[in-house]
Design a protein around this motif. Structure first.
Motif, PDB file in Angstrom:
ATOM      1  N   ALA A 407      28.170  74.991  -8.401  1.00 29.76           N
ATOM      2  CA  ALA A 407      28.362  74.277  -9.806  1.00 29.76           C
ATOM      3  C   ALA A 407      29.571  74.197  -9.903  1.00 29.76           C
ATOM      4  O   ALA A 407      29.996  72.767 -10.351  1.00 29.76           O
ATOM      5  CB  ALA A 407      27.621  75.658 -10.840  1.00 29.76           C
ATOM      6  N   PHE A 408      30.582  74.700  -9.007  1.00 34.43           N
ATOM      7  CA  PHE A 408      31.758  73.713  -9.083  1.00 34.43           C
ATOM      8  C   PHE A 408      32.348  72.795  -8.675  1.00 34.43           C
ATOM      9  O   PHE A 408      32.633  72.123  -9.553  1.00 34.43           O
ATOM     10  CB  PHE A 408      32.934  74.972  -8.403  1.00 34.43           C
ATOM     11  N   ILE A 409      31.863  72.343  -7.444  1.00 31.49           N
ATOM     12  CA  ILE A 409      31.359  71.251  -6.383  1.00 31.49           C
ATOM     13  C   ILE A 409      30.815  70.233  -8.296  1.00 31.49           C
ATOM     14  O   ILE A 409      31.154  68.932  -8.411  1.00 31.49           O
ATOM     15  CB  ILE A 409      30.629  71.063  -5.354  1.00 31.49           C
ATOM     16  N   THR A 410      29.649  71.156  -8.589  1.00 28.41           N
ATOM     17  CA  THR A 410      28.918  69.555  -9.672  1.00 28.41           C
ATOM     18  C   THR A 410      30.004  69.750 -11.051  1.00 28.41           C
ATOM     19  O   THR A 410      29.865  67.966 -10.865  1.00 28.41           O
ATOM     20  CB  THR A 410      27.709  70.413 -10.165  1.00 28.41           C
ATOM     21  N   TYR A 411      30.202  69.939 -11.105  1.00 28.74           N
ATOM     22  CA  TYR A 411      30.827  69.906 -12.790  1.00 28.74           C
ATOM     23  C   TYR A 411      32.432  70.084 -12.621  1.00 28.74           C
ATOM     24  O   TYR A 411      32.708  69.735 -14.019  1.00 28.74           O
ATOM     25  CB  TYR A 411      30.153  71.477 -14.014  1.00 28.74           C
ATOM     26  N   LEU A 412      32.711  69.747 -11.304  1.00 25.80           N
ATOM     27  CA  LEU A 412      34.363  69.998 -11.038  1.00 25.80           C
ATOM     28  C   LEU A 412      34.442  68.491 -10.383  1.00 25.80           C
ATOM     29  O   LEU A 412      34.999  68.749  -9.361  1.00 25.80           O
ATOM     30  CB  LEU A 412      34.610  71.041 -10.527  1.00 25.80           C
ATOM     31  N   PRO A 413      34.792  67.378 -10.924  1.00 26.59           N
ATOM     32  CA  PRO A 413      34.586  65.966  -9.466  1.00 26.59           C
ATOM     33  C   PRO A 413      35.390  65.678  -8.840  1.00 26.59           C
ATOM     34  O   PRO A 413      35.151  65.521  -7.890  1.00 26.59           O
ATOM     35  CB  PRO A 413      34.270  64.764 -10.237  1.00 26.59           C
ATOM     36  N   ILE A 414      36.695  66.399  -9.586  1.00 23.44           N
ATOM     37  CA  ILE A 414      38.023  66.763  -8.814  1.00 23.44           C
ATOM     38  C   ILE A 414      37.487  67.198  -7.514  1.00 23.44           C
ATOM     39  O   ILE A 414      39.129  66.628  -6.579  1.00 23.44           O
ATOM     40  CB  ILE A 414      38.651  66.698  -9.803  1.00 23.44           C
ATOM     41  N   ILE A 415      37.392  68.066  -7.567  1.00 20.71           N
ATOM     42  CA  ILE A 415      36.977  68.537  -5.803  1.00 20.71           C
ATOM     43  C   ILE A 415      36.681  67.906  -4.854  1.00 20.71           C
ATOM     44  O   ILE A 415      36.788  68.408  -3.361  1.00 20.71           O
ATOM     45  CB  ILE A 415      35.904  69.903  -5.560  1.00 20.71           C
ATOM     46  N   SER A 416      35.235  67.006  -4.508  1.00 16.79           N
ATOM     47  CA  SER A 416      34.946  65.932  -4.403  1.00 16.79           C
ATOM     48  C   SER A 416      35.743  64.481  -4.013  1.00 16.79           C
ATOM     49  O   SER A 416      36.220  63.951  -2.821  1.00 16.79           O
ATOM     50  CB  SER A 416      33.888  65.650  -4.792  1.00 16.79           C
ATOM     51  N   LEU A 417      36.875  64.056  -5.016  1.00 19.23           N
ATOM     52  CA  LEU A 417      37.048  62.948  -5.053  1.00 19.23           C
ATOM     53  C   LEU A 417      38.755  62.681  -5.164  1.00 19.23           C
ATOM     54  O   LEU A 417      39.388  62.264  -4.756  1.00 19.23           O
ATOM     55  CB  LEU A 417      36.843  62.348  -6.654  1.00 19.23           C
ATOM     56  N   TRP A 418      39.289  63.989  -5.388  1.00 24.33           N
ATOM     57  CA  TRP A 418      40.981  63.847  -5.105  1.00 24.33           C
ATOM     58  C   TRP A 418      40.951  63.560  -3.996  1.00 24.33           C
ATOM     59  O   TRP A 418      42.458  62.881  -4.114  1.00 24.33           O
ATOM     60  CB  TRP A 418      41.356  65.052  -5.813  1.00 24.33           C
ATOM     61  N   LEU A 419      40.522  63.902  -2.847  1.00 23.10           N
ATOM     62  CA  LEU A 419      41.305  62.923  -1.385  1.00 23.10           C
ATOM     63  C   LEU A 419      40.889  61.963  -1.114  1.00 23.10           C
ATOM     64  O   LEU A 419      41.710  61.134  -0.730  1.00 23.10           O
ATOM     65  CB  LEU A 419      40.835  64.044  -0.705  1.00 23.10           C
ATOM     66  N   ARG A 420      39.602  61.377  -1.927  1.00 23.26           N
ATOM     67  CA  ARG A 420      38.910  60.035  -1.939  1.00 23.26           C
ATOM     68  C   ARG A 420      39.855  59.245  -2.856  1.00 23.26           C
ATOM     69  O   ARG A 420      40.602  57.953  -1.782  1.00 23.26           O
ATOM     70  CB  ARG A 420      37.629  60.265  -2.364  1.00 23.26           C
ATOM     71  N   ASP A 421      40.700  59.477  -3.774  1.00 25.67           N
ATOM     72  CA  ASP A 421      41.063  58.403  -4.390  1.00 25.67           C
ATOM     73  C   ASP A 421      42.180  58.834  -4.219  1.00 25.67           C
ATOM     74  O   ASP A 421      43.311  57.309  -4.137  1.00 25.67           O
ATOM     75  CB  ASP A 421      41.354  59.855  -6.139  1.00 25.67           C
ATOM     76  N   LEU A 422      43.109  59.483  -3.508  1.00 25.64           N
ATOM     77  CA  LEU A 422      44.183  59.551  -2.838  1.00 25.64           C
ATOM     78  C   LEU A 422      43.899  58.010  -1.160  1.00 25.64           C
ATOM     79  O   LEU A 422      45.171  57.444  -0.913  1.00 25.64           O
ATOM     80  CB  LEU A 422      44.354  60.810  -1.735  1.00 25.64           C
ATOM     81  N   SER A 423      42.711  58.371  -0.641  1.00 23.37           N
ATOM     82  CA  SER A 423      42.548  57.568   0.262  1.00 23.37           C
ATOM     83  C   SER A 423      42.771  56.041   0.246  1.00 23.37           C
ATOM     84  O   SER A 423      42.712  55.267   0.570  1.00 23.37           O
ATOM     85  CB  SER A 423      41.695  57.630   1.153  1.00 23.37           C
ATOM     86  N   LEU A 424      42.047  55.181  -1.112  1.00 28.47           N
ATOM     87  CA  LEU A 424      41.698  54.232  -2.355  1.00 28.47           C
ATOM     88  C   LEU A 424      43.725  53.207  -2.302  1.00 28.47           C
ATOM     89  O   LEU A 424      44.490  53.799  -2.097  1.00 28.47           O
ATOM     90  CB  LEU A 424      41.107  54.699  -3.638  1.00 28.47           C
TER      91      LEU A 424
END
Length: 424
Positions: A407-424
């Motif tokens: 539920a946290f992973i689904t509704y808090l996209p930052i958990i999945s995307l913060w590190l991805r966004d830093l690498s872009l």
């Protein structure tokens, strides 16, 4: 053709026909009897589905996991985890989760993690007073980290089937993997205190530093793989090849627990596992093509948009659907069939495709520990030498924990995307 495809596939599943054969036969039936497509399409699409450079990562990561499993890595990682956290009540159960998290970054497979870690820690937990079904349930639920923490074969399959970046999927999996590991650690500590498990865990006799030195070469592999991918040193496919070579080197020349006589057995096991996955991929590629031709994807998309006004309600529906699908369909097949249908719909709702991929993988990973077809259940039951049904009741606690983490992973996209966004 839509009805023929779905009904034939459902019938074959009910008859317990192997996943790859079921998908292939359903596709051939749809082409031969309900379309004007020539049968040559079968060979073209199946071969085309395997003609992908990123797919080379799959056999290399599988081989690396097999080499590490037979090369003395498991016991060293277990000893290191126990030295870190084994001094408290429930220390062995916590060490099981921590070891699975580390081993997951080596093997990329939950089943391999279950056998490699469970063979050591399930008997150890049982010897120290944990009920055997509880020990097996903790091991089975912890091993699902094998497909969430990169490198992960399901992540590669999702990226290929939806034309996304394998590198971004790997980086995005780190945050959710750590969240799930922490949630399981907290759950185990509370559970052990409430039930009185782990009171007889032996005090730690090895220092953290000594255990770290013995496990150093094993711990270095995920650093090389993830660090190399994150830093742009090599692609995920190149990282897979590097991991296989590195696993061979430390198993044969550093730990010296992998002999050249063992290699034929290791290669055979890796080839059999790879062949199974590749056959599923080939059959699913054909099935996905027919889904597009038949209009199933468009129909599902229209129905979804008519019934769900917001992305949050759509994601709730997807989680419920995938939870049910994961109970009955093998993870790789479910990804290859459903991801090409659901991912474009998710994007139309404004959901990042990488975030959506993590949701799919975490959700289907729970299917590995839910009956009737949870592969981790059967693997853990085999190691513990108990009936699968004995694990059902103790599994309720970790499954509820995993649902909360999802539920946290689904509704808090930052958990999945913060590190991805830093690498872009």
């Amino acid at each position: 053709m839509n009805v023929a495809l779905i009904s034939t596939l459902a019938l074959l599943f009910l008859l317990s026909v192997p996943i790859a054969v079921s998908i292939g036969l359903a596709s051939i039936t749809g082409i031969h009897f309900f379309s004007h497509l020539p049968l040559q399409v079968v060979a073209q699409k199946m071969v085309g589905g395997l003609d992908s450079f990123p797919l080379l990562a799959v056999p290399f990561f599988i081989l690396a996991g097999q080499l590490m499993s037979h090369g003395g890595v498991s016991q060293r990682l277990v000893n290191f985890a126990i030295s870190l956290i084994g001094h408290r009540q429930g220390g062995l159960a916590s060490a099981c989760i921590l070891t699975c998290m580390i081993f997951a970054a080596i093997s990329g497979s939950s089943v391999a993690t279950t056998f490699a870690v469970g063979a050591i820690l399930i008997p150890a937990m049982a010897k120290n007073g944990y009920p055997l079904p509880v020990a097996a349930a903790i091991q089975a639920s912890s091993a699902e980290l094998g497909v969430i923490i990169p490198p992960s074969v399901p992540m590669i399959l999702y990226a290929i089937s939806t034309e996304n970046s394998v590198r971004q999927m790997f980086i995005a999996g780190i945050g959710p993997g750590l969240l799930i590991a922490i949630a399981l650690l907290v759950m185990v500590q509370i559970w052990c205190r409430l039930k009185g498990y782990g009171l007889h865990d032996k005090p730690v006799t090895t220092s953290v530093w000594a255990a770290f030195l013995k496990a150093f070469w094993a711990l270095l592999l995920p650093v090389i793989v993830i660090g190399g991918i994150y830093g742009g040193v090599f692609t995920p496919t190149e990282a897979a090849a590097v991991s296989a070579v590195y696993a061979f080197f430390i198993g044969v020349f550093v730990y010296k627990e992998l002999s050249f006589r063992d290699l034929p057995m290791v290669f055979k096991s890796a080839v059999l596992t790879t062949s199974t996955i590749m056959l599923i991929i080939a059959a699913a590629s054909l099935f996905s093509f027919l889904i597009g031709v038949s209009g199933i994807a468009a129909t599902v998309g229209d129905w979804t948009r008519d019934n769900f006004n917001h992305k949050w309600s759509f994601l709730l529906f997807v989680n419920g659907l995938l939870f049910l699908v994961g109970m009955f369909i093998e993870t790789s097949a479910a990804i290859l069939i459903l991801a090409p249908i659901l991912a474009p719909i998710a994007v139309s709702y404004g959901v990042d495709p990488i975030h959506f991929g993590i949701i799919i993988i975490v959700n289907l990973a729970m299917g590995m520990i839910t009956p009737p077809l949870g592969v981790n259940l059967f693997a853990a039951a085999s190691v513990a030498n108990i009936r699968v049904m004995a694990m059902f009741k103790p599994l309720l606690v970790p499954v509820c924990t995993l649902i909360a983490a999802l539920a946290f992973i689904t509704y808090l996209p930052i958990i999945s995307l913060w590190l991805r966004d830093l690498s872009l």
